[in-house]
Scaffold this active site. Structure first.
Site, PDB file in Angstrom:
ATOM      1  N   GLY A  10      -8.527  69.971  67.217  1.00 48.76           N
ATOM      2  CA  GLY A  10      -7.270  69.303  66.887  1.00 48.76           C
ATOM      3  C   GLY A  10      -6.132  70.305  66.743  1.00 48.76           C
ATOM      4  CG  ASP A  56     -18.125  60.474  64.897  1.00 47.24           C
ATOM      5  OD1 ASP A  56     -17.994  60.590  63.656  1.00 47.24           O
ATOM      6  OD2 ASP A  56     -17.436  59.711  65.592  1.00 47.24           O
ATOM      7  N   GLY A 100     -23.102  67.846  52.107  1.00 49.48           N
ATOM      8  CA  GLY A 100     -24.573  67.958  52.119  1.00 49.48           C
ATOM      9  C   GLY A 100     -25.007  69.191  52.894  1.00 49.48           C
ATOM     10  CE1 TYR A 143      -5.250  61.556  57.108  1.00 54.88           C
ATOM     11  CE2 TYR A 143      -3.373  61.392  55.624  1.00 54.88           C
ATOM     12  CZ  TYR A 143      -4.175  62.146  56.462  1.00 54.88           C
ATOM     13  OH  TYR A 143      -3.912  63.478  56.646  1.00 54.88           O
TER      14      TYR A 143
END
Ligand code: NAD
Ligand code: UDP
Length: 310
Positions: A10, A56, A100, A143
């Site tokens: 990104g 993802d 995690g 968001y």
């Protein structure tokens, strides 16, 4: 040092990957390419220190890393509202998966939170102690509530499991490699001005934002990750504050454009004001933005001029 950057393809993530590679890190870039693109990381693909993982973060992943910069999440309202359920899943399930992972491999993890956690702030400028003023059921909630829940998870993994966490709250950041159709205000206005189209100001344009150049932000992120004393949250942004209509006028002047300003309806829950108090970042990290809005816009306009003319 092996460093994972989620959302690494990104806008901010790719600038961060570039910086980390220059510093000699082995970089694992993880992205599902929702708003990221190969173009952003093209220069690193042949670097032996760089590895790209298409994944993802809603799904768990097993990796061996020392550091995690967790950025994966669409940031432009246009993109995060496209599939709001997916946005909140990314923030909650994705962040659980990354925490995690950090817990399992004992990695330090930096969570990229946002000034949106302050909502439509009743306190100005915003300090980290301010708890915010957020609509839990609005169109921005996937968001901003998602990021708030992710901050909670980050602190609970820290308190309950001893995970080594860092939280930064990023204020509006801009610069080269933003997508021309990203939908955020700086890229919209520059692309519109350079194309001779009207600049679309939402509402009366009296709402304010404070704009940080991407290189300054990346410097703050690296300092925060390297700091052994503070978990955060720490605001990272440039306190130079503009009304949106003044930003439009500035970009018209700087591009020499003949474009006009066209007023459009204000989206629901659009915050009326935003400016970071960055005294904590100054004290704890010795960080202060160096690139003025004039200079940063000049560089970003030059980038889009080149992009648009091929
Ligand atoms: P961006 O949209 O350019 O980058 C987000 C990246 O995450 C993209 O590459 C996208 O493909 C990836 N991604 C999204 N969902 C994913 C998923 N489920 N799994 C894997 N990858 C996924 O946005 P950006 O401006 O680079 O923002 C990066 C981070 O910084 C985001 O977490 C954002 O919330 C935060 N942030 C940015 C700003 C800003 O002004 N740019 C302000 C506050 C916070
Ligand atoms: N905005 C605007 N025209 C645009 C895009 C955005 O007037 O074409 C406004 C938007 O309503 C908001 C501000 O600019 O008040 C910043 O919007 P952006 O989407 O960049 O970020 P955020 O609202 O998340 O801070």
């Amino acid at each position: 040092m092996r460093t994972l950057v989620t959302g690494g393809a990104g806008f901010i993530g790719s600038h961060l990957c570039s910086r980390l590679l220059k510093e000699g890190h082995e970089v694992l870039c993880l992205d599902n390419f929702f708003t990221g693109r190969k173009e952003n990381i093209r220069d690193f693909l042949h670097n032996p220190g760089f590895e790209l993982i298409r994944h993802d973060i809603i799904e768990p992943i097993l990796l061996e890393v020392d550091r995690i910069y967790h950025l994966a999440c669409p940031a432009s309202p246009v993109h995060y509202q496209y599939n709001p359920v997916k946005t909140i899943k990314t923030n909650i399930m994705g962040t659980i998966n990354m925490l995690g992972l950090a817990k399992r491999v004992k990695a330090r993890i930096l969570f990229a939170s946002t000034s949106e956690v302050y909502g439509d702030p009743a306190v100005h400028p915003q300090k980290e102690e301010y708890w915010g003023h957020v609509n839990p059921i609005g169109i921005r909630s996937c968001y901003d509530e998602g990021k708030r829940a992710a901050e909670t998870l980050t602190m609970d993994y820290h308190r309950q499991n001893g995970v080594d966490v860092r939280i930064i709250r990023i204020f509006n950041t801009y610069g080269p490699t933003m997508l021309p159709d990203d939908g955020r205000v700086v890229s919209n206005f520059i692309v519109q001005a350079l194309s001779g189209e009207d600049l679309t100001v939402y509402g009366e344009g009296s709402q304010t934002r404070s704009f940080c150049y991407v290189d300054d932000l990346v410097e703050g992120m690296v300092r925060m990750m390297g700091n052994d004393d503070i978990t955060g949250p720490v605001n990272l942004g440039n306190p130079e504050e503009y009304t949106i209509v003044d930003l439009a006028r500035k970009i018209i002047t700087m591009t020499g454009s003949k474009s006009q300003i066209a007023f459009r309806p204000l989206p629901a829950d659009d915050p009326t004001q935003r400016r970071p108090d960055i005294s904590l970042a100054g004290d704890a990290l010795g960080w202060i933005p160096k690139v003025s809005v004039d200079d940063g816009l000049k560089r970003t306009i030059a980038y889009f001029r080149k992009e648009l003319t091929g």
